[in-house]
Scaffold this active site. Sequence first.
Site: not given
Length: 312
Positions: A131, A184
């Site tokens: 991530e 994101t």
Amino acid sequence: MNYIKAFAPATVANVACGFDIFGFAIQEPGDVVEVRRIDKPGIVIKEITGDDGRLPRAAEKNAVTVVMLHLLKHLGITDLGCEVTLHKNMPLGSGMGSSAASAVAGVVAINELLGNPLTRGELLRFAMEGERIASGSAHADNVGPSLLGGFVVIRSYTPLDIFSIPVPDDLYCTLVHPDIEINTKDARYILRNEVSLKNTIAQMGNVAGLVAGLMKADYDLISRSMVDVIIEPVRSILIPEFNEVKKAAINNGALGCSISGSGPSIFALSRGMENARKAGEAMKQTFADAGIDSTLHLSGINQGGATVLERE
């Protein structure tokens, strides 16, 4: 073992009021990773399907392989050679935990290939590095449920403290992905750094209410608690027709509706599959009325998380 094929499911993160602390897994879609031993030491990406050539092929820059590199370094292994194939089965920038699924499938596959030296819980911090490389933030609300399954709560990041809570058997998720993309990093950038005391108190009440509602199978409490007064008002601006889609879900039986992860996917929770399906069809139709194609996924809460599909 010389070959492992692993699957990691899509996830819904934040779950309305629980920004960066709530997440749950769904049954599908998800990413599939194949890892095969080769003679030459090092991790090599052999192939990526489903990404239209957009993801980096360098092992140190891709979520699926950077987790493997971190794990091997932790274990002190320098002579292992592997070629990796990643099958992307969900859109990039979808709000469905796409990078998390890649990272989780990758770390589960390499751990299995090595004979499972680490537990699932111990793999979590390595999956979070996927991530970090993908979005700039090593959050666990996608990788946690994708790896472990169920509905997870991240109580703390320092130190990392994550646990799961029970959910009603008749709770179903509707997940609708409109044919648009939100980065994101951009979705995190627009968030405010300061929050009013009034909104903080309201959000804390909803977080507590949602946890209690899920554990008690109190559907009315779940519905009342699925309110986000901090993140949703900002991020929803990036999603066309968000308010109309949310209204359609609620008017057609959903307990609550909000943004999945950083969007643009929108999720709803319902009591029973029939309500979930009805809400999903209404959400999809609302997007269609605005000229936006979308994909509908219906699922119970995936309690198993990532799985090994094949081993040789």
